[in-house]
Design an enzyme around this catalytic site. Structure first.
Site, PDB file in Angstrom:
ATOM      1  N   ASP A 260       0.868  -1.180   0.000  1.00 44.99           N
ATOM      2  CA  ASP A 260       0.000   0.000   0.000  1.00 44.99           C
ATOM      3  C   ASP A 260       0.903   1.228   0.000  1.00 44.99           C
ATOM      4  O   ASP A 260       1.742   1.382   0.898  1.00 44.99           O
ATOM      5  CB  ASP A 260      -0.879  -0.027   1.253  1.00 44.99           C
ATOM      6  CG  ASP A 260      -1.862   1.123   1.332  1.00 44.99           C
ATOM      7  OD1 ASP A 260      -1.619   2.175   0.693  1.00 44.99           O
ATOM      8  OD2 ASP A 260      -2.866   0.994   2.046  1.00 44.99           O
ATOM      9  N   VAL A 261       0.764   2.097  -0.998  1.00 42.92           N
ATOM     10  CA  VAL A 261       1.686   3.234  -1.115  1.00 42.92           C
ATOM     11  C   VAL A 261       1.572   4.208   0.045  1.00 42.92           C
ATOM     12  O   VAL A 261       2.468   5.026   0.253  1.00 42.92           O
ATOM     13  CB  VAL A 261       1.490   3.989  -2.443  1.00 42.92           C
ATOM     14  CG1 VAL A 261       1.817   3.103  -3.634  1.00 42.92           C
ATOM     15  CG2 VAL A 261       0.084   4.562  -2.560  1.00 42.92           C
TER      16      VAL A 261
ATOM     17  N   TYR B 105      -8.927  15.218  -4.194  1.00 45.31           N
ATOM     18  CA  TYR B 105      -8.095  14.605  -5.227  1.00 45.31           C
ATOM     19  C   TYR B 105      -7.344  15.658  -6.035  1.00 45.31           C
ATOM     20  O   TYR B 105      -6.130  15.567  -6.226  1.00 45.31           O
ATOM     21  CB  TYR B 105      -8.983  13.751  -6.141  1.00 45.31           C
ATOM     22  CG  TYR B 105      -8.279  13.172  -7.341  1.00 45.31           C
ATOM     23  CD1 TYR B 105      -7.527  12.003  -7.233  1.00 45.31           C
ATOM     24  CD2 TYR B 105      -8.362  13.776  -8.593  1.00 45.31           C
ATOM     25  CE1 TYR B 105      -6.876  11.464  -8.330  1.00 45.31           C
ATOM     26  CE2 TYR B 105      -7.722  13.240  -9.699  1.00 45.31           C
ATOM     27  CZ  TYR B 105      -6.976  12.091  -9.566  1.00 45.31           C
ATOM     28  OH  TYR B 105      -6.342  11.563 -10.657  1.00 45.31           O
TER      29      TYR B 105
ATOM     30  N   SER C 128      -2.781  14.845 -12.848  1.00 47.85           N
ATOM     31  CA  SER C 128      -4.078  14.787 -13.510  1.00 47.85           C
ATOM     32  C   SER C 128      -4.494  16.175 -13.971  1.00 47.85           C
ATOM     33  O   SER C 128      -4.119  17.190 -13.364  1.00 47.85           O
ATOM     34  CB  SER C 128      -5.131  14.241 -12.535  1.00 47.85           C
ATOM     35  OG  SER C 128      -6.444  14.449 -13.018  1.00 47.85           O
TER      36      SER C 128
END
Length: 273
Positions: free
Chosen positions: A67-68, A161, A148
Site C-alpha cells: 500500500d503506497v 483529489y 491529472s
C-alpha cells in the site's frame, strides 16, 4: 489506433519501481520498460493481478504487494527491489484511487480526505523518500509521477483529489531543484481522460471488451482530439521521461491529454458527468 515503439532498447541494465503497476497506465509502462531492457518492480495491492502481470512480463519482473500510503510497506518494496536487482535507477509514482463518487467539500468525510492525501500525496513522497537514496547510490536516475488534469481546473466534487495532484506537481518542481546536483531528474505526467480501470475497486473483475468500448465512448467528447487516451500512450511518455532522450528535462509537468488543457470545455463536461 496502433501504438508504435522505437526498436532500440533505451533502458538496458536499468531497474524501475512502478506503483499502481497491476493494471492501466502502470502495467502498460511496466511492459514497455521491460521491452526496452529494464528490470521492473511491480507494486500494487492486488496480489492476483500483480502475479498475472509478472507472469506475462517474465523474469525481468518482480511483484511486490504494498500500500503506497504505508511507510513500512513502501520501505519493504524498495528493499525487495535492491535485494533482487542490486540497485534502482527509476521510480514511477503512478498509484492512484478514484473509487469515490463526486462529493461536495462540506459533505466530504474527514476519513476520505485523509485517505486521499495518504494515497495521492504521501504515497508520492514515500516513493521519493525511499527511492532517492538508491538513485544517489546509482549515480543518478529519474523520478516520474502521475498527475491529472484535475489539478488544473475547478471541477465540482473532486476535492481533495485535485488538491493532492496540484501538490504532487509542486513536489515535482521542488524535487527537481533539490536533486539536480545529484543527477536525478524529477518530472510528472499530467494524464487526461485515459481508458483505464481508474474509478474501480482494486478487487473489481477485469472489464469486458464491451465495457472498455463504452468507457472509450464516454471519454471521446472530453478532448479536442475527439477520443480518450490509451495507457500505452502514457507509457510512451513515461519511457521518454526516464530515458536519456530527455536528459535535459527536469521539474516539468507534461500533459498527455488530447488537448484538454487547451480548452475550458472539459471542465464543465466533467462537472456534469
Amino acid at each position: 489506433m496502433p501504438i508504435t515503439h522505437a526498436a532500440e532498447p533505451k533502458l538496458d541494465g536499468k531497474t524501475a519501481l512502478i506503483t499502481g503497476a497491476s493494471a492501466g497506465m502502470g502495467l502498460a509502462t511496466a511492459q514497455l520498460f521491460a521491452e526496452h531492457g529494464a528490470n521492473v518492480v511491480l507494486v500494487g495491492r492486488n496480489e492476483g493481478r500483480l502475479q498475472a502481470a509478472t507472469d506475462e512480463i517474465g523474469d525481468q519482473a518482480l511483484p511486490v504487494v504494498a500500500d503506497v500510503s504505508s511507510s513500512d510497506e513502501m520501505g519493504a518494496a524498495f528493499t525487495a527491489a535492491t535485494e533482487r536487482y542490486g540497485g534502482l535507477d527509476i521510480v514511477f509514482n503512478n498509484a492512484g484511487d478514484g473509487n469515490a463518487p463526486p462529493t461536495n467539500m462540506d459533505e466530504l468525510s474527514e476519513e476520505y480526505f485523509d485517505y486521499c492525501v495518504a494515497v495521492h500525496l504521501k504515497g508520492v513522497w514515500l516513493g521519493m523518500k525511499y527511492g532517492i537514496p538508491l538513485l544517489k547510490q546509482a549515480g543518478g536516475g529519474a523520478i516520474i509521477s502521475t498527475s491529472s488534469i484535475g489539478a488544473h481546473g475547478g471541477i465540482a466534487g473532486t476535492q481533495p483529489y485535485s488538491a493532492c495532484k496540484a501538490g504532487l506537481e509542486s513536489m515535482t518542481r521542488t524535487g527537481a531543484a533539490e536533486l539536480s546536483p545529484h543527477n536525478i531528474r524529477v518530472n510528472c505526467i499530467i494524464a487526461g481522460a485515459v481508458a483505464t480501470r481508474f474509478g474501480l475497486s482494486s478487487d473489481a473483475p477485469p472489464e469486458t471488451e464491451e465495457e472498455l468500448a463504452a468507457r472509450r465512448a464516454s471519454l471521446a467528447p472530453l478532448a479536442p482530439m475527439g477520443r480518450g487516451g490509451e495507457p500505452e500512450e502514457i507509457a510512451n511518455l513515461a519511457l521518454f521521461l526516464v530515458s536519456d532522450d530527455s536528459s535535459f528535462i527536469t521539474g516539468q509537468c507534461i500533459a498527455a491529454d488530447g488537448g484538454m488543457l487547451a480548452t475550458n470545455g472539459w471542465v464543465g463536461s466533467l462537472g456534469r458527468g
